[in-house]
Enzyme design. Structure first.
Site, PDB file in Angstrom:
ATOM      1  N   ASP A   1       0.819  -1.213   0.000  1.00  0.00           N
ATOM      2  CA  ASP A   1       0.000   0.000   0.000  1.00  0.00           C
ATOM      3  C   ASP A   1       0.852   1.263   0.000  1.00  0.00           C
ATOM      4  OD1 ASP A   1       1.000  -0.304   2.579  1.00  0.00           O
ATOM      5  OD2 ASP A   1      -0.934  -0.810   3.448  1.00  0.00           O
TER       6      ASP A   1
ATOM      7  N   ASP B   1      -7.529  -2.273  14.283  1.00  0.00           N
ATOM      8  CA  ASP B   1      -8.931  -2.502  13.890  1.00  0.00           C
ATOM      9  C   ASP B   1      -9.079  -3.749  13.007  1.00  0.00           C
ATOM     10  OD1 ASP B   1      -7.853  -1.659  11.483  1.00  0.00           O
ATOM     11  OD2 ASP B   1      -9.163   0.077  11.241  1.00  0.00           O
TER      12      ASP B   1
ATOM     13  N   GLU C   1      -9.532  -1.695   5.433  1.00  0.00           N
ATOM     14  CA  GLU C   1     -10.200  -1.375   6.687  1.00  0.00           C
ATOM     15  C   GLU C   1     -11.459  -2.230   6.860  1.00  0.00           C
ATOM     16  OE1 GLU C   1      -8.535   0.165   8.679  1.00  0.00           O
ATOM     17  OE2 GLU C   1      -8.066   2.257   8.201  1.00  0.00           O
TER      18      GLU C   1
HETATM   19  C1  GLP Z   1      -0.233   0.300   8.755  1.00  0.00           C
HETATM   20  C2  GLP Z   1      -0.033  -0.475   7.429  1.00  0.00           C
HETATM   21  C3  GLP Z   1      -0.262  -1.941   7.645  1.00  0.00           C
HETATM   22  C4  GLP Z   1       0.296  -2.308   8.999  1.00  0.00           C
HETATM   23  C5  GLP Z   1      -0.560  -1.699  10.085  1.00  0.00           C
HETATM   24  C6  GLP Z   1       0.012  -1.847  11.478  1.00  0.00           C
HETATM   25  O1  GLP Z   1      -0.840   1.510   8.660  1.00  0.00           O
HETATM   26  N1  GLP Z   1      -0.755  -0.047   6.295  1.00  0.00           N
HETATM   27  O2  GLP Z   1       0.340  -2.679   6.599  1.00  0.00           O
HETATM   28  O3  GLP Z   1       0.312  -3.692   9.172  1.00  0.00           O
HETATM   29  O4  GLP Z   1      -0.937  -0.388   9.768  1.00  0.00           O
HETATM   30  O5  GLP Z   1       1.067  -0.976  11.697  1.00  0.00           O
HETATM   31  P1  GLP Z   1       2.124  -1.176  12.839  1.00  0.00           P
HETATM   32  O6  GLP Z   1       2.954  -2.343  12.435  1.00  0.00           O
HETATM   33  O7  GLP Z   1       2.923   0.088  12.873  1.00  0.00           O
HETATM   34  O8  GLP Z   1       1.377  -1.434  14.091  1.00  0.00           O
END
Ligand code: GLP
Length: 260
Positions: free
Chosen positions: A67, A136, A143
Protein backbone atom coordinates in the site's frame (compact mmCIF):
# COMPACT_ATOMS: atom_id res chain seq x y z
CA UNK A 1 -3.71 -21.29 9.99
CA UNK A 2 -0.50 -22.02 11.80
CA UNK A 3 -0.10 -19.90 14.92
CA UNK A 4 3.49 -19.55 16.14
CA UNK A 5 4.16 -17.83 19.47
CA UNK A 6 7.61 -16.56 20.50
CA UNK A 7 8.81 -15.01 23.76
CA UNK A 8 9.51 -11.68 22.06
CA UNK A 9 9.44 -9.75 18.78
CA UNK A 10 13.13 -10.38 18.12
CA UNK A 11 12.73 -14.18 18.15
CA UNK A 12 9.52 -13.94 16.10
CA UNK A 13 11.27 -11.72 13.54
CA UNK A 14 14.16 -14.18 13.22
CA UNK A 15 11.64 -16.91 12.46
CA UNK A 16 9.96 -14.67 9.84
CA UNK A 17 13.42 -14.01 8.36
CA UNK A 18 13.94 -17.80 8.17
CA UNK A 19 10.76 -18.05 6.08
CA UNK A 20 11.94 -15.30 3.70
CA UNK A 21 15.48 -16.69 3.51
CA UNK A 22 14.27 -20.23 2.88
CA UNK A 23 12.18 -18.97 -0.05
CA UNK A 24 14.98 -16.83 -1.54
CA UNK A 25 17.50 -19.66 -1.33
CA UNK A 26 15.07 -22.07 -3.01
CA UNK A 27 13.87 -19.52 -5.54
CA UNK A 28 16.19 -16.53 -6.05
CA UNK A 29 13.66 -14.87 -8.40
CA UNK A 30 10.88 -15.04 -5.78
CA UNK A 31 8.12 -12.43 -5.79
CA UNK A 32 7.86 -10.92 -2.31
CA UNK A 33 4.87 -8.98 -1.03
CA UNK A 34 6.11 -6.49 1.56
CA UNK A 35 4.49 -4.52 4.38
CA UNK A 36 5.29 -1.30 6.20
CA UNK A 37 4.53 -0.13 9.76
CA UNK A 38 6.63 -0.64 12.84
CA UNK A 39 5.98 -4.39 13.02
CA UNK A 40 8.23 -5.60 10.15
CA UNK A 41 11.14 -3.31 11.11
CA UNK A 42 13.03 -6.03 13.06
CA UNK A 43 12.40 -8.49 10.21
CA UNK A 44 13.95 -6.08 7.70
CA UNK A 45 16.88 -5.40 10.04
CA UNK A 46 17.48 -9.15 10.31
CA UNK A 47 17.31 -9.59 6.52
CA UNK A 48 19.85 -6.79 6.07
CA UNK A 49 22.12 -8.50 8.61
CA UNK A 50 21.84 -11.82 6.78
CA UNK A 51 22.57 -10.07 3.48
CA UNK A 52 25.74 -8.53 4.93
CA UNK A 53 26.95 -11.43 7.02
CA UNK A 54 25.50 -14.60 5.48
CA UNK A 55 25.40 -13.79 1.77
CA UNK A 56 21.59 -13.70 1.51
CA UNK A 57 20.93 -12.25 -1.94
CA UNK A 58 17.96 -10.26 -3.24
CA UNK A 59 19.37 -9.50 -6.70
CA UNK A 60 16.90 -11.73 -8.54
CA UNK A 61 13.87 -11.03 -6.35
CA UNK A 62 10.90 -8.89 -7.25
CA UNK A 63 8.90 -6.99 -4.62
CA UNK A 64 5.41 -5.54 -4.41
CA UNK A 65 4.40 -3.44 -1.44
CA UNK A 66 0.92 -3.64 -0.03
CA UNK A 67 0.00 0.00 0.00
CA UNK A 68 0.86 3.70 -0.14
CA UNK A 69 -0.66 6.95 1.08
CA UNK A 70 -2.41 9.10 -1.50
CA UNK A 71 -0.91 12.54 -1.89
CA UNK A 72 2.48 12.09 -0.17
CA UNK A 73 5.48 12.76 -2.42
CA UNK A 74 7.76 9.70 -2.60
CA UNK A 75 10.50 11.64 -0.80
CA UNK A 76 8.19 12.52 2.13
CA UNK A 77 9.79 10.66 5.06
CA UNK A 78 6.47 8.94 5.93
CA UNK A 79 5.68 7.80 2.40
CA UNK A 80 5.98 4.04 2.14
CA UNK A 81 8.43 4.57 -0.73
CA UNK A 82 10.76 6.38 1.69
CA UNK A 83 10.09 3.87 4.49
CA UNK A 84 11.07 0.92 2.27
CA UNK A 85 14.25 2.60 1.07
CA UNK A 86 15.23 3.44 4.64
CA UNK A 87 14.31 0.10 6.19
CA UNK A 88 15.38 -2.35 3.46
CA UNK A 89 15.94 -1.36 -0.16
CA UNK A 90 18.97 0.91 0.38
CA UNK A 91 20.76 -1.84 2.33
CA UNK A 92 20.38 -4.94 0.14
CA UNK A 93 21.13 -5.83 -3.48
CA UNK A 94 17.57 -5.54 -4.80
CA UNK A 95 17.39 -4.17 -8.33
CA UNK A 96 15.35 -0.93 -8.16
CA UNK A 97 13.71 -1.99 -11.45
CA UNK A 98 12.21 -4.97 -9.59
CA UNK A 99 10.66 -2.92 -6.81
CA UNK A 100 6.98 -1.98 -6.97
CA UNK A 101 4.98 0.29 -4.67
CA UNK A 102 1.62 1.84 -5.61
CA UNK A 103 2.00 5.43 -6.81
CA UNK A 104 0.04 7.57 -4.39
CA UNK A 105 0.46 10.58 -6.68
CA UNK A 106 -1.01 8.90 -9.77
CA UNK A 107 -3.24 11.28 -11.72
CA UNK A 108 -5.64 8.39 -12.35
CA UNK A 109 -5.66 6.24 -9.18
CA UNK A 110 -8.08 3.67 -10.62
CA UNK A 111 -5.80 3.08 -13.63
CA UNK A 112 -2.78 2.90 -11.29
CA UNK A 113 -4.51 0.21 -9.21
CA UNK A 114 -5.44 -1.81 -12.28
CA UNK A 115 -1.85 -1.58 -13.59
CA UNK A 116 -0.56 -2.71 -10.18
CA UNK A 117 -2.74 -5.83 -10.28
CA UNK A 118 -1.52 -6.51 -13.84
CA UNK A 119 2.12 -6.13 -12.77
CA UNK A 120 1.63 -8.70 -9.98
CA UNK A 121 0.10 -11.11 -12.48
CA UNK A 122 2.88 -10.46 -15.01
CA UNK A 123 5.45 -11.31 -12.33
CA UNK A 124 3.72 -14.66 -11.86
CA UNK A 125 1.86 -13.77 -8.65
CA UNK A 126 3.15 -13.27 -5.12
CA UNK A 127 5.16 -16.15 -3.66
CA UNK A 128 5.11 -14.80 -0.11
CA UNK A 129 3.14 -11.92 1.35
CA UNK A 130 4.35 -10.36 4.60
CA UNK A 131 1.60 -8.70 6.66
CA UNK A 132 1.13 -6.73 9.83
CA UNK A 133 -2.29 -6.11 11.36
CA UNK A 134 -4.01 -2.87 12.33
CA UNK A 135 -5.59 -2.55 15.75
CA UNK A 136 -8.93 -2.50 13.89
CA UNK A 137 -8.08 -5.78 12.13
CA UNK A 138 -6.94 -4.30 8.83
CA UNK A 139 -4.36 -5.94 6.57
CA UNK A 140 -2.61 -3.71 4.08
CA UNK A 141 -5.02 -0.80 4.37
CA UNK A 142 -8.13 -2.95 3.98
CA UNK A 143 -10.20 -1.37 6.69
CA UNK A 144 -13.22 -3.06 8.32
CA UNK A 145 -16.05 -3.57 5.80
CA UNK A 146 -13.53 -4.13 2.97
CA UNK A 147 -14.83 -6.73 0.55
CA UNK A 148 -13.07 -10.02 1.16
CA UNK A 149 -12.79 -10.29 -2.63
CA UNK A 150 -11.41 -6.78 -3.11
CA UNK A 151 -8.53 -5.93 -5.47
CA UNK A 152 -6.03 -3.06 -5.42
CA UNK A 153 -8.01 0.17 -5.06
CA UNK A 154 -8.32 3.47 -3.25
CA UNK A 155 -9.56 3.31 0.35
CA UNK A 156 -10.46 5.83 3.06
CA UNK A 157 -8.78 5.24 6.43
CA UNK A 158 -10.82 4.76 9.61
CA UNK A 159 -10.40 7.35 12.38
CA UNK A 160 -8.76 4.56 14.43
CA UNK A 161 -6.05 4.02 11.80
CA UNK A 162 -5.51 7.78 11.39
CA UNK A 163 -5.05 7.98 15.19
CA UNK A 164 -2.72 4.92 15.22
CA UNK A 165 -0.53 6.33 12.44
CA UNK A 166 -0.51 9.91 13.78
CA UNK A 167 2.59 8.97 15.83
CA UNK A 168 4.61 9.07 12.60
CA UNK A 169 3.43 12.59 11.70
CA UNK A 170 3.63 15.96 13.46
CA UNK A 171 -0.15 15.98 13.99
CA UNK A 172 -3.17 13.75 13.21
CA UNK A 173 -4.26 16.35 10.62
CA UNK A 174 -1.20 15.50 8.52
CA UNK A 175 -2.09 11.80 8.19
CA UNK A 176 -3.45 11.29 4.67
CA UNK A 177 -7.08 10.15 4.68
CA UNK A 178 -6.77 8.10 1.50
CA UNK A 179 -4.52 5.25 0.44
CA UNK A 180 -3.98 2.82 -2.41
CA UNK A 181 -3.92 -0.76 -1.15
CA UNK A 182 -3.84 -4.30 -2.47
CA UNK A 183 -7.23 -5.87 -1.85
CA UNK A 184 -8.03 -8.75 0.46
CA UNK A 185 -8.57 -10.86 -2.66
CA UNK A 186 -5.13 -9.84 -3.97
CA UNK A 187 -3.52 -10.87 -0.66
CA UNK A 188 -5.37 -14.21 -0.55
CA UNK A 189 -3.88 -15.14 -3.94
CA UNK A 190 -0.32 -15.03 -2.57
CA UNK A 191 1.00 -18.58 -2.43
CA UNK A 192 2.10 -18.14 1.18
CA UNK A 193 1.29 -15.52 3.81
CA UNK A 194 2.96 -14.59 7.10
CA UNK A 195 1.23 -12.14 9.42
CA UNK A 196 3.33 -10.63 12.20
CA UNK A 197 1.90 -8.99 15.31
CA UNK A 198 3.70 -7.80 18.42
CA UNK A 199 2.54 -6.32 21.71
CA UNK A 200 -0.60 -6.51 23.82
CA UNK A 201 -2.17 -3.67 21.84
CA UNK A 202 -2.61 -6.08 18.93
CA UNK A 203 -4.05 -8.92 21.05
CA UNK A 204 -7.75 -8.12 20.46
CA UNK A 205 -7.27 -7.83 16.67
CA UNK A 206 -5.23 -11.06 16.62
CA UNK A 207 -7.92 -12.90 18.58
CA UNK A 208 -10.61 -11.73 16.15
CA UNK A 209 -8.47 -12.63 13.12
CA UNK A 210 -7.56 -16.10 14.36
CA UNK A 211 -10.48 -17.25 16.51
CA UNK A 212 -13.30 -14.92 15.52
CA UNK A 213 -15.75 -15.54 12.70
CA UNK A 214 -14.77 -14.91 9.09
CA UNK A 215 -16.02 -11.37 8.63
CA UNK A 216 -15.31 -8.20 6.68
CA UNK A 217 -15.51 -6.44 10.06
CA UNK A 218 -12.06 -7.94 10.68
CA UNK A 219 -10.40 -8.18 7.25
CA UNK A 220 -7.48 -10.20 8.69
CA UNK A 221 -9.97 -13.00 9.45
CA UNK A 222 -9.99 -13.66 5.68
CA UNK A 223 -6.64 -15.39 6.21
CA UNK A 224 -8.65 -18.28 7.68
CA UNK A 225 -9.41 -19.08 4.03
CA UNK A 226 -5.74 -19.23 3.06
CA UNK A 227 -4.17 -22.70 2.78
CA UNK A 228 -0.67 -21.50 3.78
CA UNK A 229 -1.07 -18.69 6.29
CA UNK A 230 1.13 -18.38 9.34
CA UNK A 231 0.51 -15.96 12.20
CA UNK A 232 3.77 -15.15 13.97
CA UNK A 233 3.28 -13.55 17.39
CA UNK A 234 5.07 -12.48 20.52
CA UNK A 235 3.56 -13.27 23.93
CA UNK A 236 1.79 -9.92 24.13
CA UNK A 237 -0.04 -10.25 20.82
CA UNK A 238 -0.98 -13.86 21.68
CA UNK A 239 -2.30 -12.81 25.09
CA UNK A 240 -6.01 -13.06 24.27
CA UNK A 241 -5.98 -16.31 22.28
CA UNK A 242 -8.16 -18.99 23.85
CA UNK A 243 -6.23 -21.88 22.36
CA UNK A 244 -2.67 -20.54 22.77
CA UNK A 245 -1.64 -23.73 24.58
CA UNK A 246 -2.81 -25.86 21.70
CA UNK A 247 -0.99 -23.72 19.09
CA UNK A 248 2.23 -24.06 21.10
CA UNK A 249 1.76 -27.83 21.33
CA UNK A 250 1.23 -28.12 17.57
CA UNK A 251 4.37 -26.10 16.84
CA UNK A 252 6.50 -28.05 19.35
CA UNK A 253 5.37 -31.31 17.76
CA UNK A 254 5.90 -30.17 14.19
CA UNK A 255 7.99 -32.58 12.13
CA UNK A 256 11.46 -31.26 11.28
CA UNK A 257 10.80 -31.52 7.55
CA UNK A 258 7.97 -29.00 7.83
CA UNK A 259 10.26 -26.23 9.15
CA UNK A 260 10.66 -23.30 8.93
C1 GLP B 1 -0.23 0.30 8.76
C2 GLP B 1 -0.03 -0.48 7.43
C3 GLP B 1 -0.26 -1.94 7.65
C4 GLP B 1 0.30 -2.31 9.00
C5 GLP B 1 -0.56 -1.70 10.08
C6 GLP B 1 0.01 -1.85 11.48
O1 GLP B 1 -0.84 1.51 8.66
N1 GLP B 1 -0.76 -0.05 6.30
O2 GLP B 1 0.34 -2.68 6.60
O3 GLP B 1 0.31 -3.69 9.17
O4 GLP B 1 -0.94 -0.39 9.77
O5 GLP B 1 1.07 -0.98 11.70
P1 GLP B 1 2.12 -1.18 12.84
O6 GLP B 1 2.95 -2.34 12.43
O7 GLP B 1 2.92 0.09 12.87
O8 GLP B 1 1.38 -1.43 14.09
Amino acid sequence: MEIVIFPDAAAASRFAADVVEDLLRRRPTAVLGLATGSTPEPLYAELIRRHREDGLRFAGARTFNLDEYVGLPVDHPESYHAYMRRRLFDHVDLDPANVHIPDGLAADPAAECEAYEDAIQDAGGLDLQVLGIGSDGHIGFNEPSSSLGSRTRIKTLTPETVADNARFFDSPDEVPRHVLTMGVGTILEAREVILLAFGAGKAPAVRRAVEGPLTASCPASALQLHPRARVILDEGAAGELERAGYYRWVFENKPEWQRP
